[in-house]
Motif scaffolding. Structure first.
Motif, PDB file in Angstrom:
ATOM      1  N   ALA A 186       0.846  -1.207   0.000  1.00 42.78           N
ATOM      2  CA  ALA A 186       0.000   0.000   0.000  1.00 42.78           C
ATOM      3  C   ALA A 186       0.880   1.256   0.000  1.00 42.78           C
ATOM      4  O   ALA A 186       2.030   1.213   0.424  1.00 42.78           O
ATOM      5  N   VAL A 187       0.297   2.346  -0.470  1.00 43.37           N
ATOM      6  CA  VAL A 187       0.981   3.639  -0.408  1.00 43.37           C
ATOM      7  C   VAL A 187       0.403   4.382   0.786  1.00 43.37           C
ATOM      8  O   VAL A 187      -0.810   4.528   0.898  1.00 43.37           O
ATOM      9  N   GLU A 188       1.279   4.817   1.695  1.00 40.90           N
ATOM     10  CA  GLU A 188       0.799   5.534   2.877  1.00 40.90           C
ATOM     11  C   GLU A 188       0.706   7.025   2.569  1.00 40.90           C
ATOM     12  O   GLU A 188       1.627   7.596   1.997  1.00 40.90           O
ATOM     13  N   LEU A 189      -0.423   7.607   2.939  1.00 35.47           N
ATOM     14  CA  LEU A 189      -0.635   9.025   2.674  1.00 35.47           C
ATOM     15  C   LEU A 189      -1.014   9.705   3.986  1.00 35.47           C
ATOM     16  O   LEU A 189      -2.069   9.397   4.551  1.00 35.47           O
ATOM     17  N   ASP A 190      -0.141  10.596   4.463  1.00 37.18           N
ATOM     18  CA  ASP A 190      -0.442  11.338   5.696  1.00 37.18           C
ATOM     19  C   ASP A 190      -1.225  12.582   5.300  1.00 37.18           C
ATOM     20  O   ASP A 190      -0.689  13.499   4.673  1.00 37.18           O
ATOM     21  N   THR A 191      -2.508  12.606   5.645  1.00 32.89           N
ATOM     22  CA  THR A 191      -3.389  13.685   5.180  1.00 32.89           C
ATOM     23  C   THR A 191      -3.416  14.890   6.122  1.00 32.89           C
ATOM     24  O   THR A 191      -4.171  15.833   5.877  1.00 32.89           O
ATOM     25  N   THR A 192      -2.594  14.871   7.185  1.00 28.13           N
ATOM     26  CA  THR A 192      -2.652  15.961   8.190  1.00 28.13           C
ATOM     27  C   THR A 192      -2.607  17.354   7.554  1.00 28.13           C
ATOM     28  O   THR A 192      -3.461  18.176   7.852  1.00 28.13           O
ATOM     29  N   PRO A 193      -1.647  17.610   6.660  1.00 30.68           N
ATOM     30  CA  PRO A 193      -1.594  18.982   6.124  1.00 30.68           C
ATOM     31  C   PRO A 193      -2.415  19.169   4.854  1.00 30.68           C
ATOM     32  O   PRO A 193      -2.346  20.226   4.236  1.00 30.68           O
ATOM     33  N   MET A 194      -3.189  18.154   4.434  1.00 28.49           N
ATOM     34  CA  MET A 194      -3.836  18.222   3.118  1.00 28.49           C
ATOM     35  C   MET A 194      -5.322  18.560   3.203  1.00 28.49           C
ATOM     36  O   MET A 194      -6.003  18.173   4.142  1.00 28.49           O
ATOM     37  N   THR A 195      -5.828  19.236   2.163  1.00 26.86           N
ATOM     38  CA  THR A 195      -7.267  19.432   2.043  1.00 26.86           C
ATOM     39  C   THR A 195      -7.845  18.168   1.394  1.00 26.86           C
ATOM     40  O   THR A 195      -7.096  17.379   0.802  1.00 26.86           O
ATOM     41  N   LEU A 196      -9.182  18.035   1.465  1.00 27.37           N
ATOM     42  CA  LEU A 196      -9.828  16.872   0.854  1.00 27.37           C
ATOM     43  C   LEU A 196      -9.515  16.805  -0.651  1.00 27.37           C
ATOM     44  O   LEU A 196      -9.193  15.740  -1.179  1.00 27.37           O
ATOM     45  N   ASP A 197      -9.576  17.966  -1.330  1.00 27.59           N
ATOM     46  CA  ASP A 197      -9.313  17.973  -2.773  1.00 27.59           C
ATOM     47  C   ASP A 197      -7.892  17.514  -3.084  1.00 27.59           C
ATOM     48  O   ASP A 197      -7.657  16.825  -4.077  1.00 27.59           O
ATOM     49  N   GLU A 198      -6.966  17.882  -2.209  1.00 29.51           N
ATOM     50  CA  GLU A 198      -5.571  17.454  -2.423  1.00 29.51           C
ATOM     51  C   GLU A 198      -5.435  15.940  -2.248  1.00 29.51           C
ATOM     52  O   GLU A 198      -4.709  15.284  -2.991  1.00 29.51           O
ATOM     53  N   VAL A 199      -6.147  15.399  -1.258  1.00 27.88           N
ATOM     54  CA  VAL A 199      -6.090  13.944  -1.020  1.00 27.88           C
ATOM     55  C   VAL A 199      -6.659  13.213  -2.240  1.00 27.88           C
ATOM     56  O   VAL A 199      -6.052  12.271  -2.758  1.00 27.88           O
ATOM     57  N   ILE A 200      -7.809  13.679  -2.721  1.00 29.78           N
ATOM     58  CA  ILE A 200      -8.438  13.038  -3.882  1.00 29.78           C
ATOM     59  C   ILE A 200      -7.498  13.116  -5.098  1.00 29.78           C
ATOM     60  O   ILE A 200      -7.277  12.119  -5.789  1.00 29.78           O
ATOM     61  N   ALA A 201      -6.908  14.285  -5.318  1.00 28.91           N
ATOM     62  CA  ALA A 201      -6.009  14.454  -6.474  1.00 28.91           C
ATOM     63  C   ALA A 201      -4.821  13.501  -6.372  1.00 28.91           C
ATOM     64  O   ALA A 201      -4.391  12.904  -7.367  1.00 28.91           O
ATOM     65  N   GLU A 202      -4.285  13.346  -5.169  1.00 27.11           N
ATOM     66  CA  GLU A 202      -3.125  12.471  -4.978  1.00 27.11           C
ATOM     67  C   GLU A 202      -3.514  11.009  -5.240  1.00 27.11           C
ATOM     68  O   GLU A 202      -2.778  10.266  -5.885  1.00 27.11           O
ATOM     69  N   VAL A 203      -4.697  10.584  -4.773  1.00 29.42           N
ATOM     70  CA  VAL A 203      -5.131   9.204  -5.013  1.00 29.42           C
ATOM     71  C   VAL A 203      -5.377   8.996  -6.516  1.00 29.42           C
ATOM     72  O   VAL A 203      -4.987   7.970  -7.075  1.00 29.42           O
ATOM     73  N   LEU A 204      -5.969   9.975  -7.178  1.00 30.26           N
ATOM     74  CA  LEU A 204      -6.203   9.854  -8.628  1.00 30.26           C
ATOM     75  C   LEU A 204      -4.875   9.724  -9.374  1.00 30.26           C
ATOM     76  O   LEU A 204      -4.757   8.958 -10.324  1.00 30.26           O
ATOM     77  N   ARG A 205      -3.870  10.446  -8.894  1.00 31.30           N
ATOM     78  CA  ARG A 205      -2.537  10.353  -9.508  1.00 31.30           C
ATOM     79  C   ARG A 205      -1.977   8.923  -9.340  1.00 31.30           C
ATOM     80  O   ARG A 205      -1.447   8.330 -10.260  1.00 31.30           O
ATOM     81  N   LEU A 206      -2.170   8.355  -8.130  1.00 35.07           N
ATOM     82  CA  LEU A 206      -1.695   6.989  -7.881  1.00 35.07           C
ATOM     83  C   LEU A 206      -2.412   5.977  -8.757  1.00 35.07           C
ATOM     84  O   LEU A 206      -1.815   5.029  -9.263  1.00 35.07           O
ATOM     85  N   VAL A 207      -3.726   6.202  -8.945  1.00 33.58           N
ATOM     86  CA  VAL A 207      -4.516   5.283  -9.780  1.00 33.58           C
ATOM     87  C   VAL A 207      -3.972   5.314 -11.206  1.00 33.58           C
ATOM     88  O   VAL A 207      -3.796   4.279 -11.839  1.00 33.58           O
ATOM     89  N   LYS A 208      -3.672   6.508 -11.683  1.00 41.26           N
ATOM     90  CA  LYS A 208      -3.158   6.658 -13.047  1.00 41.26           C
ATOM     91  C   LYS A 208      -1.818   5.947 -13.195  1.00 41.26           C
ATOM     92  O   LYS A 208      -1.543   5.266 -14.179  1.00 41.26           O
ATOM     93  N   GLU A 209      -1.013   6.102 -12.151  1.00 40.77           N
ATOM     94  CA  GLU A 209       0.340   5.559 -12.171  1.00 40.77           C
ATOM     95  C   GLU A 209       0.357   4.031 -12.022  1.00 40.77           C
ATOM     96  O   GLU A 209       1.092   3.341 -12.689  1.00 40.77           O
ATOM     97  N   ARG A 210      -0.502   3.521 -11.116  1.00 36.10           N
ATOM     98  CA  ARG A 210      -0.433   2.097 -10.753  1.00 36.10           C
ATOM     99  C   ARG A 210      -1.580   1.257 -11.322  1.00 36.10           C
ATOM    100  O   ARG A 210      -1.461   0.049 -11.386  1.00 36.10           O
ATOM    101  N   GLY A 211      -2.721   1.890 -11.576  1.00 37.63           N
ATOM    102  CA  GLY A 211      -3.918   1.119 -11.896  1.00 37.63           C
ATOM    103  C   GLY A 211      -3.924   0.509 -13.288  1.00 37.63           C
ATOM    104  O   GLY A 211      -3.107   0.800 -14.116  1.00 37.63           O
TER     105      GLY A 211
END
Ligand code: DC
Length: 211
Positions: A186-211
């Motif tokens: 799994a990829v660990e994502l520490d969301t403490t400093p992130m907004t919801l939109d940033e978290v979603i964008a980062e996961v979408l980037r991972l999906v593009k990269e790995r999916g």
């Protein structure tokens, strides 16, 4: 998508499912619904054998539409009661019972089917869907998680939420059967400093990269 309470899993999973036109499954809602059923059927929650004996009875129907997620219990909508403080207090005890987990994991695998779904929980990457093409483990500081949870509730305080989250984290990560854990891939994502939109964008980037 796994992680502890308040890490932002629900909002992020729904957002990702919507963005990709996928289905969405909240497995925590399933454990909460079984807990609500046990409470209303006066099962002694201090007795794991009593919970196990009735684990096959609650009838669950899950909506996997990210715009209208929901759970029906024995044919009735249960989305309100499963979020009550009573259920939140009791859910870790019910979800530690192996017979409850076996039943719900089987149901979850049926719903997942051939894929095309974002699933959130505690043991999705490790147990329910070990072959998932993308696994994300969300974390956040205790303070951030307590602050987010508090904002969702009325009549609560950040300090009270901090105590409740710490209690649930300990129970969920130390139980014998399928504890909260990060999958090795799994990829660990520490969301403490992130907004919801940033978290979603980062996961979408991972999906593009790995999916
Ligand atoms: O995500 P949530 O707070 O609604 O989850 C409620 C409880 O359900 C959580 O404290 C532990 C349990 N749970 C679990 O054991 N396994 C899952 N896959 C999801 C939730």
């Amino acid at each position: 998508m796994d992680g502890p309470s308040g890490s932002g899993k629900s909002s992020a999973s729904r957002g990702v499912a919507r963005a990709l036109g996928l289905r969405y499954l909240d497995t925590g809602a399933m454990y909460r619904a079984v807990t609500w059923w046990m409470l209303t059927h006066e099962v002694d929650l201090a007795d794991p054998a009593a919970i196990a004996a009735r684990a096959g009875e609650p009838r669950l129907e899950m909506s996997t539409d990210p715009d209208a997620p929901g759970v029906r219990l024995d044919g009735e909508p249960a989305d309100g009661p499963i979020r009550s403080a009573e259920v939140t207090r009791a859910v870790s005890a019910v979800s530690a019972v192996p017979e409850v987990r076996q039943r719900l994991v089987a149901l979850q695998r049926e719903l997942i089917g051939a894929g095309g779904i974002v699933v959130e929980g505690r043991d999705i990457g490790t147990v329910v869907a070990p072959d998932a093409p993308v696994k994300v483990y969300l974390t956040a500081s205790e303070e951030a998680r307590a602050t987010r949870r508090n904002a969702e509730l009325t009549g609560s305080t950040v300090a009270a939420q901090r105590v409740e989250l710490a209690r649930r984290d300990t129970l969920d990560s130390t139980r014998k059967t399928d504890p909260l854990a990060m999958a090795a891939d799994a990829v660990e994502l520490d969301t403490t400093p992130m907004t919801l939109d940033e978290v979603i964008a980062e996961v979408l980037r991972l999906v593009k990269e790995r999916g």
